[in-house]
Design an enzyme around this catalytic site. Structure first.
Site: not given
Ligand code: FAD
Length: 344
Positions: A163, A240, A336
């Protein structure tokens, strides 16, 4: 004209105004976005995908927020079994895993159901059920805000750990524009996680067909409250709120005797279950932590926001939870989700 709020761009639906929002819908939009951002003299924008892993401040962000909404999957045959798959950063990860299942391509099946975009997934080396982005990442196409140019970063350069990555430790420097995986035309990777084996009715080490593994992951996530249901009572969440904390072998022996699940991550580091530790110190599913902030109906480890919640209150609630775990167990929890915007 009313400004866009970070609340409207994040799954927690918290956060104040963003001064400018640029939505990137096609790769061709990128050059204009860079020009617009350079025009404001900002070093780099805040980049968001679906906002499912961020806590955005009540004060908002006094600069540009880029929302990655590009889509597209391109597959290139490497040899009889390997296919290189390049995906635009804004493509939903869940759609990619569904596509891979339909194409019988293995390597990302356990990531099914993780909310968010493909471009955000390398940021915390997203993973589940013993599989993570680093298992199949080949390279990234990024914009480097320090040198103002497009670059290709091979997976080895991304410092992908449990992570964590170069992008999480150096926020803002690189924007991920596209992600290339090497997927294999074969049955799914061997099942390493017991709840998934139980869901499939197979032994650890079995390699089910990719589509079966994908469906079982989705069913198991549904059962455990790990899918984002935008209309359910726990809709406003960021998954989480704490990482499973690293523990020493002595702590691992002590806490696993007490019933806490402990496992080694892909780097060999022993980690205790953050959810178990929270329940051990008195937080249970549905527990009201503060005004408008509760543990989700199924998990202590997911905090949900409700009407009167604020980002400040949410961050304080995280502090309260981790302080109680540390004072009882001497184990420190680390959040996280990423903080976005101005935090005093
Ligand atoms: C119900 C639920 C379940 C989840 N389960 C998991 C799981 O099982 N495993 C897991 O690892 N995570 C999990 N997550 C966390 C999350 O889904 C992941 O971290 C996911 O990859 C985030 O994607 P996002 O597009 O929403 O990113 P965002 O929340 O929009 O961004 C997250 C971070 O990445 C950066 N970022 C986003 N896009 C880019 C880009 N293109 N270039 C550079 N930086 C960028 C942002 O600035 C921020 O720092 C869960 C979340 C939820 C709500």
């Amino acid at each position: 004209m009313p400004s866009t709020t970070l609340a409207s761009l994040t799954t927690l639906r918290l956060g104040g105004p963003a001064e400018h929002v640029l939505t990137i819908s096609t790769p061709a939009d990128w050059a204009d976005a860079v020009r617009a951002i350079r025009h404001t003299n900002e070093q780099a924008p805040v980049v968001l995908g679906h906002g499912s892993n961020v806590i955005a401040s009540d004060a908002g962000h006094p600069g540009t927020v880029v929302v990655m909404n590009t889509r597209g999957i391109t597959a290139t045959r490497v040899d009889d079994t390997t296919v290189n798959v390049t995906v635009q950063a804004g493509h939903p990860l869940t759609e990619l895993t569904a596509w891979a299942a339909a194409e019988h391509l293995a390597g990302i099946e356990c990531l099914a159901g993780i909310p968010g975009t493909v471009g955000a997934a390398p940021v915390q080396n997203a993973g589940a059920y013993g599989q993570q982005i680093s298992d199949t990442l080949d390279h990234l196409t990024v914009w480097d805000w320090e040198t103002d140019r497009m670059r290709t970063l091979p997976a080895e350069a991304c410092q992908l750990q449990h992570r964590n990555s170069l992008f999480k430790t150096n926020p803002g420097r690189w924007t991920i524009l596209a992600v290339t995986f090497h997927l294999i035309r074969s049955p799914a990777a061997p099942v390493v996680y017991q709840p998934l084996a139980d869901e499939l009715g197979v032994h650890i080490g079995t390699r089910p067909p990719v589509a079966e593994a994908t469906s079982a992951v989705l069913a198991n996530r549904h059962r455990r409250g790990l899918l984002l249901d935008a209309h359910g009572p726990d809709a406003r969440q960021a998954g989480s709120v704490f990482l499973n904390p690293p523990v020493t072998t002595t702590q691992a022996a002590h806490w696993s005797t007490a019933g806490c699940p402990v496992h080694a991550d892909s780097d060999g580091q022993l980690r205790a279950s953050a959810g178990w530790l929270l329940e051990h110190v008195g937080y249970s599913p549905g527990h009201q932590v503060a005004d408008g902030i509760r543990c989700s109906g199924q998990r202590a480890l997911t905090l949900t926001a409700h009407d009167e919640a604020t980002a400040t209150g949410f961050a304080q609630a995280l502090g309260e939870l981790s302080a109680r775990v540390e004072s009882t167990t001497s184990i420190r929890l680390h959040p996280e989700p990423v903080l976005v915007g101005i935090w005093q």
